[in-house]
Scaffold this active site. Structure first.
Site, PDB file in Angstrom:
ATOM      1  N   ARG A 180       0.835  -1.217   0.000  1.00  0.00           N
ATOM      2  CA  ARG A 180       0.000   0.000   0.000  1.00  0.00           C
ATOM      3  C   ARG A 180       0.872   1.270   0.000  1.00  0.00           C
ATOM      4  O   ARG A 180       0.574   2.251   0.685  1.00  0.00           O
ATOM      5  CB  ARG A 180      -0.925   0.036   1.224  1.00  0.00           C
ATOM      6  CG  ARG A 180      -1.919  -1.085   1.313  1.00  0.00           C
ATOM      7  CD  ARG A 180      -2.958  -1.031   0.194  1.00  0.00           C
ATOM      8  NE  ARG A 180      -4.046  -1.957   0.461  1.00  0.00           N
ATOM      9  CZ  ARG A 180      -4.059  -3.240   0.111  1.00  0.00           C
ATOM     10  NH1 ARG A 180      -3.042  -3.762  -0.545  1.00  0.00           N
ATOM     11  NH2 ARG A 180      -5.097  -3.999   0.396  1.00  0.00           N
ATOM     12  N   SER A 193     -10.529  -1.023   3.808  1.00  0.00           N
ATOM     13  CA  SER A 193      -9.769  -1.164   5.046  1.00  0.00           C
ATOM     14  C   SER A 193      -9.359   0.199   5.597  1.00  0.00           C
ATOM     15  O   SER A 193      -8.806   1.027   4.874  1.00  0.00           O
ATOM     16  CB  SER A 193      -8.509  -1.996   4.795  1.00  0.00           C
ATOM     17  OG  SER A 193      -8.858  -3.281   4.340  1.00  0.00           O
ATOM     18  N   GLU A 199      -4.775   3.475   6.625  1.00  0.00           N
ATOM     19  CA  GLU A 199      -4.690   3.316   5.170  1.00  0.00           C
ATOM     20  C   GLU A 199      -5.512   4.400   4.479  1.00  0.00           C
ATOM     21  O   GLU A 199      -5.109   4.931   3.448  1.00  0.00           O
ATOM     22  CB  GLU A 199      -5.186   1.926   4.757  1.00  0.00           C
ATOM     23  CG  GLU A 199      -5.182   1.751   3.249  1.00  0.00           C
ATOM     24  CD  GLU A 199      -5.600   0.377   2.763  1.00  0.00           C
ATOM     25  OE1 GLU A 199      -5.175  -0.634   3.347  1.00  0.00           O
ATOM     26  OE2 GLU A 199      -6.365   0.315   1.786  1.00  0.00           O
TER      27      GLU A 199
HETATM   28  N1  EPU Z   1     -10.797 -11.334  10.618  1.00  0.00           N
HETATM   29  C1  EPU Z   1     -11.414 -11.467  11.823  1.00  0.00           C
HETATM   30  N2  EPU Z   1     -12.387 -10.567  12.155  1.00  0.00           N
HETATM   31  C2  EPU Z   1     -12.746  -9.549  11.332  1.00  0.00           C
HETATM   32  C3  EPU Z   1     -12.094  -9.409  10.093  1.00  0.00           C
HETATM   33  C4  EPU Z   1     -11.107 -10.324   9.749  1.00  0.00           C
HETATM   34  O1  EPU Z   1     -11.108 -12.360  12.606  1.00  0.00           O
HETATM   35  O2  EPU Z   1     -13.629  -8.772  11.690  1.00  0.00           O
HETATM   36  C5  EPU Z   1      -9.767 -12.326  10.240  1.00  0.00           C
HETATM   37  C6  EPU Z   1     -10.222 -13.196   9.068  1.00  0.00           C
HETATM   38  O3  EPU Z   1     -10.981 -14.291   9.508  1.00  0.00           O
HETATM   39  C7  EPU Z   1      -8.915 -13.595   8.446  1.00  0.00           C
HETATM   40  C8  EPU Z   1      -7.983 -12.430   8.729  1.00  0.00           C
HETATM   41  O4  EPU Z   1      -8.600 -11.668   9.782  1.00  0.00           O
HETATM   42  O5  EPU Z   1      -8.384 -14.717   9.085  1.00  0.00           O
HETATM   43  C9  EPU Z   1      -7.766 -11.537   7.506  1.00  0.00           C
HETATM   44  O6  EPU Z   1      -9.020 -10.985   7.076  1.00  0.00           O
HETATM   45  P1  EPU Z   1      -9.385 -10.808   5.533  1.00  0.00           P
HETATM   46  O7  EPU Z   1      -9.167 -12.101   4.814  1.00  0.00           O
HETATM   47  O8  EPU Z   1     -10.723 -10.183   5.464  1.00  0.00           O
HETATM   48  O9  EPU Z   1      -8.285  -9.832   4.962  1.00  0.00           O
HETATM   49  P2  EPU Z   1      -7.771  -8.425   5.488  1.00  0.00           P
HETATM   50  O10 EPU Z   1      -6.336  -8.616   5.841  1.00  0.00           O
HETATM   51  O11 EPU Z   1      -8.664  -7.860   6.524  1.00  0.00           O
HETATM   52  C10 EPU Z   1      -6.952  -7.602   3.145  1.00  0.00           C
HETATM   53  C11 EPU Z   1      -6.923  -6.229   2.506  1.00  0.00           C
HETATM   54  C12 EPU Z   1      -8.238  -5.953   1.796  1.00  0.00           C
HETATM   55  C13 EPU Z   1      -8.527  -7.042   0.776  1.00  0.00           C
HETATM   56  C14 EPU Z   1      -8.550  -8.399   1.495  1.00  0.00           C
HETATM   57  C15 EPU Z   1      -8.751  -9.559   0.542  1.00  0.00           C
HETATM   58  C16 EPU Z   1      -5.510  -4.765   3.862  1.00  0.00           C
HETATM   59  C17 EPU Z   1      -5.464  -3.695   4.894  1.00  0.00           C
HETATM   60  N3  EPU Z   1      -6.723  -5.223   3.522  1.00  0.00           N
HETATM   61  O12 EPU Z   1      -7.930  -7.537   4.169  1.00  0.00           O
HETATM   62  O13 EPU Z   1      -8.069  -4.728   1.100  1.00  0.00           O
HETATM   63  O14 EPU Z   1      -9.774  -6.826   0.138  1.00  0.00           O
HETATM   64  O15 EPU Z   1      -7.286  -8.603   2.176  1.00  0.00           O
HETATM   65  O16 EPU Z   1      -7.606  -9.820  -0.155  1.00  0.00           O
HETATM   66  O17 EPU Z   1      -4.462  -5.145   3.347  1.00  0.00           O
HETATM   67  C18 EPU Z   1      -8.395  -2.365   1.297  1.00  0.00           C
HETATM   68  O18 EPU Z   1      -7.163  -2.281   1.260  1.00  0.00           O
HETATM   69  O19 EPU Z   1      -9.138  -1.364   1.356  1.00  0.00           O
HETATM   70  C19 EPU Z   1      -8.999  -3.695   1.279  1.00  0.00           C
HETATM   71  C20 EPU Z   1     -10.300  -3.889   1.426  1.00  0.00           C
END
Ligand code: EPU
Length: 294
Positions: A168, A217, A287
């Site tokens: 990012r 995010s 972010e």
């Molecule tokens: N999780 C929880 N509780 C929650 C949310 C997530 O326990 O309320 C856990 C999930 O179960 C999972 C882990 O956290 O084990 C990661 O969550 P998720 O797969 O949703 O991915 P993320 O790391 O939260 C990232 C990007 C998103 C992108 C998704 C899918 C960042 C900051 N975010 O989210 O990007 O859509 O992966 O690839 O890197 C954005 O940057 O605006 C964005 C939406």
């Protein structure tokens, strides 16, 4: 100010509606430019003003203060919205929506850009942020970028490897306007790309609060962990300041009601950041970009 380009630059324009959060007041000056010529004329008039310059993409990562901002906000339209299928690459204007780019590529049997279907930003924003999702990021498919330095008027081309692309992050500065970007692809079956796009769309519907006012995010993920997981584990889902609350569906999405203000969101971000810091020692980094806040 801007008398000489009065047809292109308007004063006191509400820009909140141009962001996905739909929050925020007016900008002192706003220009929508549909060609390089128009952009160059507007920037030449901007140069002596000393005003801050803000290039607006799809507003999917941006929050504007309710009292507005003192800036020239420039939005690219028209010829910046074209996609050209070149022999070895895909050339996309900075204003092209990422899902549109993903679909156009797949329709031509060009694979590798499917992850863009889940990112509601523009090509220019994707370069600036090294946008990513679903295990891929812009840096993996970006070849080079056409850029205009607003402070000098110089136009140039930079290789992706020259942009210091990281998680990012890029070295693109606020006075460097992305005009277009060239992407690599792999030849493949259209059906394969379509299936992957369907899966990404389905996944997002299941795990992210689509259809609400948000900007994706709120925090970057700390190395090796997930901001959403951390906030959730601390029991902070549903935490509210004014008209904004931490989503029950995904804790790194903060969802706004229609009567929310940017300041509600700004405060909620601070509340959650402080709580996470106090209870885990982890310093979450924002972010989303706030404009007009102290
Ligand atoms: N999780 C929880 N509780 C929650 C949310 C997530 O326990 O309320 C856990 C999930 O179960 C999972 C882990 O956290 O084990 C990661 O969550 P998720 O797969 O949703 O991915 P993320 O790391 O939260 C990232 C990007 C998103 C992108 C998704 C899918 C960042 C900051 N975010 O989210 O990007 O859509 O992966 O690839 O890197 C954005 O940057 O605006 C964005 C939406």
């Amino acid at each position: 100010m801007f008398e000489e380009v009065a047809g292109l630059v308007r004063a006191d324009v509400a820009i909140g509606p141009l962001t996905t959060y739909k929050l925020g007041g007016p900008t002192s000056f706003y220009a929508e430019v549909s060609s390089r010529d128009e952009l160059e004329v507007v920037l030449a008039a901007w140069r002596p003003t000393g005003l801050r310059l803000l290039v607006l993409g799809r507003g999917s990562n941006l929050v504007i203060h309710e009292d507005g901002i003192d800036a020239l906000v420039v939005r690219l339209t028209g010829e910046f919205g074209g996609v050209i299928m070149e022999e070895e690459t895909i050339l996309a204007g900075a204003a092209v929506r990422l899902p549109q780019l993903a679909r156009a590529a797949v329709a031509g049997g060009r694979l590798g850009l499917e992850f863009f279907v889940g990112i509601p930003g523009s090509v220019g924003g994707a370069v600036r942020q090294n946008a990513g999702g679903h295990g891929r990021e812009t840096s993996e498919v970006l070849v080079d970028v056409g850029m205009l330095d607003a402070s000098t008027g110089e136009i140039g081309r930079r290789l992706a490897s020259e942009l210091d692309l990281g998680y990012r992050h890029s070295s693109v500065q606020s006075h460097e306007v992305v005009l277009e970007a060239r992407f690599s692809f792999e030849q493949g079956e259209r059906a394969t790309g379509e299936a992957l796009m369907r899966e990404i769309t389905r996944w997002r519907k299941e795990y992210q609060p689509g259809g609400t006012l948000n900007a994706g995010s709120v925090f970057k993920n700390p190395p090796g962990d997930s901001a959403g997981r951390i906030i959730d584990e601390l029991g902070l889902k549903g935490t509210r300041v004014g008209g904004v609350s931490v989503s029950h569906k995904h804790a790194n999405f903060f969802v706004a009601d229609s009567d929310a203000t940017g300041s509600d969101l700004f405060r909620l971000v601070e509340v959650v950041r402080n709580e996470v810091l106090a209870r885990t020692g982890i310093e979450l980094e924002r972010e989303i970009q706030f404009e007009g806040f102290a």
